[in-house]
Structures are given as C-alpha cells and as structure tokens.
Motif scaffolding. Sequence first.
Motif, short mmCIF file in Angstrom:
data_model
loop_
_atom_site.label_atom_id
_atom_site.label_comp_id
_atom_site.label_asym_id
_atom_site.label_seq_id
_atom_site.Cartn_x
_atom_site.Cartn_y
_atom_site.Cartn_z
N ASP A 1 -71.49 -33.02 -68.64
CA ASP A 1 -72.58 -33.60 -69.42
C ASP A 1 -73.21 -34.77 -68.67
O ASP A 1 -72.52 -35.74 -68.33
N THR B 1 -82.17 -37.95 -67.02
CA THR B 1 -81.65 -36.59 -67.05
C THR B 1 -82.78 -35.63 -66.73
O THR B 1 -83.84 -35.67 -67.33
N ILE C 1 -81.44 -31.86 -69.49
CA ILE C 1 -80.41 -31.41 -70.42
C ILE C 1 -80.92 -30.14 -71.08
O ILE C 1 -81.98 -30.16 -71.72
N THR D 1 -81.61 -27.53 -73.86
CA THR D 1 -81.68 -27.78 -75.30
C THR D 1 -80.78 -26.88 -76.13
O THR D 1 -80.21 -27.33 -77.13
N ARG E 1 -77.21 -27.96 -77.27
CA ARG E 1 -77.06 -29.30 -77.82
C ARG E 1 -78.13 -29.57 -78.87
O ARG E 1 -79.31 -29.59 -78.56
N VAL F 1 -77.68 -35.14 -78.65
CA VAL F 1 -78.30 -35.82 -77.51
C VAL F 1 -78.66 -37.26 -77.89
O VAL F 1 -78.42 -38.19 -77.11
N ILE G 1 -84.90 -39.71 -70.76
CA ILE G 1 -84.34 -38.43 -71.18
C ILE G 1 -85.31 -37.31 -70.81
O ILE G 1 -86.48 -37.33 -71.18
N VAL H 1 -85.43 -33.13 -71.19
CA VAL H 1 -84.79 -31.95 -71.78
C VAL H 1 -85.57 -30.70 -71.38
O VAL H 1 -86.74 -30.78 -70.96
#
Length: 312
Positions: free
Chosen positions: A45, A64, A67, A69, A72, A77, A94, A96
């Motif tokens: 992670d 990030t 990440i 989606t 999570r 998140v 962030i 995503v």
Amino acid sequence: MYYRIAVIGVLIRDPSVPRTLELIEQAEALGVPAVWLTTTGAGRDALTLLAAAAARTSLVRLGTAIIPTWPRHPVSVAQAAQVVDALAPGRLRIGVGIASPPAATMVGAAWERPLGAFREYILHLKALFTGEAVDVQGTHYTTRAKLESAVDAPVMASALREGAFRLCGEVSDGAISWMAPWGYIERIALPSLRSGAEAAGRPTPPLVFHVPVCVTPDRDAARNAAQEQVGLYTRIPSWAAMFAEAGYDTATGLSDAYLDDALVYGDQATVATKLRSFITRGAAEVIAHPVTLGDRATSLHETLAAVAAANR
C-alpha cells in the motif's frame, strides 16, 4: 484545490520496503521536490509507505500515482490519507485510478461503466477530505462517514484517453498521464481536460505528465531498457488503444518511433533540460519514471540527480 507548483518529481519503485524509504530520503537530500509511489494490484500500500516516509522527511512532497480504486473504498483511502496529512502537513497529493479490469476482478467487482464508477469515487473522496459529514448513495459507491479531520490534499486522477481526461477536467484536482507521448497530450489530453472543465464551469485542473526516463546518451541501450521495463503496456488493451490513437504501431512492442517521441534519455544535463521543457509546454508537474541501466542503485542515483538538476 489546485496545486500549480511547476515541479519535477520522481516515481520511486523498489521491491524492498526499507530501500524504498531510503530512496525517498535520498531524493529529498539531493533536492528532488516530489516523490510518488504506485500501488499495483495486491502489492504494498502506497499510503502506508508514505506514512513511514513522512516521519523520515521534512520537505519532499509525497504523492500516489496511483492507488487503484476498485480494491479500496473511498473511506479507506481517506482514513489512510488522514494519517499521512497529519505527519506531513501540506505535502500529500492523492492520485487514484481505475487501472484495468484485473483490479476489479481481484475483489469480485464488475468492470461495468468504469468512468461512471470513477466519477463517483473522485467525488466521494473529495467530499470526505472536507472533513464534513458525507451521506451519499451512488450507483457504484455508498459513503456515510465523517473523518476526524479534513485532509489538505488534492484528489488527482489518472487518465489515459479522451473520456478520462474530460472527466478529470469536470471533477478532479488534476490529471495524471502515463506512457502518453507529448504529442498526444497536446492533441487529445489538454483539450479534453479544458473541455471537461468548461462544461462543469470550473477552472481547468493541472496536468501531471508521467514519463519514462533513462539517464544514458546511448540511444539503443535506452530503447532496449525501456522495452524491457515498460513494454508490457503494449499488451494491455486500454494502453494499446491509446498507442494506436496516438499513431504508433505497437503490435510487436514499443516501436522505435514511439520511443523516440516518448522516452526521455541522454546524459544528466540533457535529461534535466528535456524534463524542464514539459513545464514550459503546458504540464503543471512532471513525474520521471526511472528506466534503469546496469547497476540499479547507481542508475537510480543518476536519475534522482537528473531530476534534482531539472528543478534548479
């Protein structure tokens, strides 16, 4: 929330957790202003790693990219982002992304209307970051939660093709590209980002240009290394479609024409100059993705040094 900071950062990837943290510290010591981590599939992670990095650094921005989606929920998140933001106030970004169908099927989710699901995800996550109570039932996600505190971080989103860039313009705090050559960014990505923002009646969010980088003046060596390390994307249908739209034949791998246009290579000074050029051409930020040659530690250090030089 828009972060137009015109910096050039680097993606950090290493199979060792301690080594990943060492590389982040090394990047900060060299003067690299931003580092980014990726969460792949069921891999480690990124936000957990960034929390550890936050405690060992003081200046470098932590992002990030990306990440996935599907595995999570936005609440999970947001909970993790809360911790990183508390440890590194104002340094978190962030990113995503919907990734590809395996990211959904690994948790039993259906790959249906992915952009619709992505829209909901971004909006739910942004709402949670305000720190206000959220009570939203969507088609794909239901969120009923209130964080203990607001999260001071933009919610950016990965984008590959026209529809995703338009969506980013409508609802995200920034679009993050990957493997798209700059010509495609100018012709498709930036106009789509602008049209999405115009349709939503909001300012155009920034574009973060994520590009493969190999510090060597040897063109053939750089091409071969890139083919080996990032050529797998030609076998993923969504990326293959983008390559075709951009005008490249990647049926047998990354073509020489594509690599000449999309791969940044050269000595340290040349790489630094090329990376800076993307800022002047319209990128808000650049993420250098290291393509290594020879001894990996030495090659990574050379890449970090080139990225640091690009910011001077």
